[in-house]
Design an enzyme around this catalytic site. Structure first.
Site, PDB file in Angstrom:
ATOM      1  N   ARG A 207       0.859  -1.548  -0.072  1.00 37.60           N
ATOM      2  CA  ARG A 207      -0.272   0.311  -0.015  1.00 37.60           C
ATOM      3  C   ARG A 207       0.456   1.604   0.086  1.00 37.60           C
ATOM      4  NH1 ARG A 207      -4.311  -3.556   2.808  1.00 37.60           N
ATOM      5  NH2 ARG A 207      -3.215  -3.153   4.265  1.00 37.60           N
ATOM      6  N   ASP A 245     -16.940  -2.231  -3.134  1.00 35.24           N
ATOM      7  CA  ASP A 245     -16.728  -3.577  -2.327  1.00 35.24           C
ATOM      8  C   ASP A 245     -18.504  -4.239  -2.775  1.00 35.24           C
ATOM      9  OD1 ASP A 245     -14.254  -5.711  -0.703  1.00 35.24           O
ATOM     10  OD2 ASP A 245     -16.666  -5.846  -0.487  1.00 35.24           O
ATOM     11  N   ASN A 273     -21.011  -5.686  -7.409  1.00 39.01           N
ATOM     12  CA  ASN A 273     -19.732  -6.480  -7.473  1.00 39.01           C
ATOM     13  C   ASN A 273     -19.452  -5.604  -8.298  1.00 39.01           C
ATOM     14  OD1 ASN A 273     -19.489  -8.986  -9.445  1.00 39.01           O
ATOM     15  ND2 ASN A 273     -20.771  -9.770  -8.673  1.00 39.01           N
ATOM     16  N   ALA A 274     -17.513  -5.825  -8.453  1.00 47.24           N
ATOM     17  CA  ALA A 274     -16.892  -5.567  -9.734  1.00 47.24           C
ATOM     18  C   ALA A 274     -16.967  -6.170 -11.059  1.00 47.24           C
ATOM     19  CB  ALA A 274     -15.673  -5.643  -8.931  1.00 47.24           C
ATOM     20  N   ASP A 294      -7.638  -5.855  -6.261  1.00 46.44           N
ATOM     21  CA  ASP A 294      -7.049  -6.574  -4.987  1.00 46.44           C
ATOM     22  C   ASP A 294      -8.402  -7.861  -4.250  1.00 46.44           C
ATOM     23  OD1 ASP A 294      -5.763  -8.102  -2.815  1.00 46.44           O
ATOM     24  OD2 ASP A 294      -6.112  -6.206  -1.236  1.00 46.44           O
ATOM     25  N   CYS A 334      -3.774 -13.331  -5.208  1.00 44.71           N
ATOM     26  CA  CYS A 334      -3.621 -13.916  -3.046  1.00 44.71           C
ATOM     27  C   CYS A 334      -3.683 -15.415  -2.665  1.00 44.71           C
ATOM     28  CB  CYS A 334      -3.722 -13.483  -1.924  1.00 44.71           C
ATOM     29  SG  CYS A 334      -5.662 -12.994  -2.088  1.00 44.71           S
TER      30      CYS A 334
END
Length: 390
Positions: A207, A245, A273-274, A294, A334
């Site tokens: 970040r 988000d 919802n992206a 991310d 991730c």
């Protein structure tokens, strides 16, 4: 103490330093034991490998804790391990908010300890470490002297160990909404109901890495959770920031965090919802100087990698279409099974389809308080790239 013998040509990874012994690697067991007990592990020739706790209900049947046959697993063992872990953090990272114990990478398998200001959040993820809970809590009080400790063992992986999910206070009760600080930015952390332990500490240094590219920029932060990247962008001088988000709870916390830092006029947050809105906004011609991706892990198993590839390609493709020429894409994964080379390949494929050229500015992994153990590739999971889009 029971002795566990591995089969012929089985457990070679364990001999090389990996901490996990799988059920199908065990040939036979001599002596009696109870689930969660400490056992000795030997190869098929009878050579000592290590000592760890055993749980026959789990596919990861044994987790190695020491390679020293003479080392006792007792309170002093946990004290030394936790002190070593804390001393390491104090050397390599700012410790106001950080991960104090990162399981296998700190030679305390299945134990997670996160620090937020003066409070600790702990996870006991296996039966073997659960049996030492009281000892671990006692040692944490001695070593870190926290104002309070909260347990967040409300994770499905415990059920694979025959354990119930659990959360609650391990000290006297306290307000579970904590104010902590990271890189000069303040955050409310909901350690009782937030995701994981309440906040994602593994991106702490990443970040900070966006500082130079967000100054005077219009920024879109996707999968923003409680606003960590968004607030850093605002703090580092972005002209405008929109964080999105799918979780209303996360968005509400992000708005509170913006107000906490006096950035509510710069950082705005919406629940979307992206996948849906990126497609729509790209068609509408929306443009940003910086787009940050991310997302949560799209796969937690090798068998689900193909689906994850499609997901990562989709969001990166949509983002790339929305970035101004010369702007920047910040993209992360991730998912452990999205290995670095594969993740780079997926992003390059997305760029090809979007007819954009990418220039790598910076490649990073997780923060130093989530160290990578070379003998255990599972400890390397986070990929982070800053790319200039031409």
């Amino acid at each position: 103490m029971a002795k566990v013998f591995l089969g012929y040509k089985k457990g070679l990874r364990v001999e090389d330093g990996h901490p996990w012994v799988f059920k199908n690697e065990i040939e036979n067991i001599e002596g009696s034991y109870e689930p969660g007990d400490i056992v000795e592990v030997y190869n098929y020739k009878g050579k000592f490998i290590g000592k760890g706790y055993i749980n026959p209900k789990s596919q990861i049947t044994i987790r190695i804790m020491t390679r020293n046959k003479d080392e006792e697993i007792n309170e002093e063992f946990f004290r030394k391990r936790i002190i070593d872990a804390w001393n390491y953090r104090q050397k390599v990272i700012e410790t106001n908010s950080c991960r104090v114990v990162f399981g296998e990478a700190d030679f305390l398998p299945a134990l997670i300890v996160d620090k937020f200001s003066d409070y600790l959040v702990v996870q006991f993820l296996s039966l073997g470490i659960e049996k030492w809970k009281d000892t671990i809590v006692k040692v944490l009080k001695e070593v870190l002297n926290p104002k309070g400790i909260y347990e967040r063992s409300d994770v499905p992986v415990r059920e694979l160990e025959g354990l119930e999910q659990r959360k609650g206070f391990l000290t006297e009760p306290f307000d579970t909404t904590i104010i902590t600080e990271e890189n000069g930015v303040k955050f409310y952390v909901d350690i009782e109901n937030g995701q994981k332990t309440g906040y994602f500490l593994d991106q702490k240094e990443n970040r900070r890495a966006i500082k130079d590219i967000v100054k005077d920029a219009d920024v879109l932060d996707c999968f923003c959770h409680t606003g960590s990247f968004s607030l850093h962008a605002g703090y580092f001088g972005a002209k405008s920031v929109l964080g999105i988000d799918v979780s209303e709870h996360a968005v509400e916390f992000a708005r509170r965090n913006a107000k906490l830092n006096g950035l509510e006029d710069v950082c705005k947050f919406e629940a979307h919802n992206a996948f849906d809105v990126l497609k729509t906004w790209a068609k509408e011609g929306r443009k940003y100087d910086v787009v940050i991706l991310d997302p949560p892990a799209f796969t937690k198993s090798r068998s689900a990698v193909e689906g994850a590839i499609r997901g990562y390609k989709e969001i990166n493709l949509r983002a790339l279409k929305m970035i101004k020429e010369g702007g920047f894409l910040v993209t992360c994964s991730c998912s452990h099974f999205m290995y670095p080379e594969l993740f780079m390949e997926v992003v390059m494929d997305a760029a090809k389809d979007a007819k954009r050229t990418l220039r790598l500015v910076e490649y990073r992994n997780q923060s130093k308080d989530h160290p990578v153990l070379f003998n255990s590739d599972e400890t390397l999971y986070l990929k982070f790239m800053i790319l200039q889009v031409i």
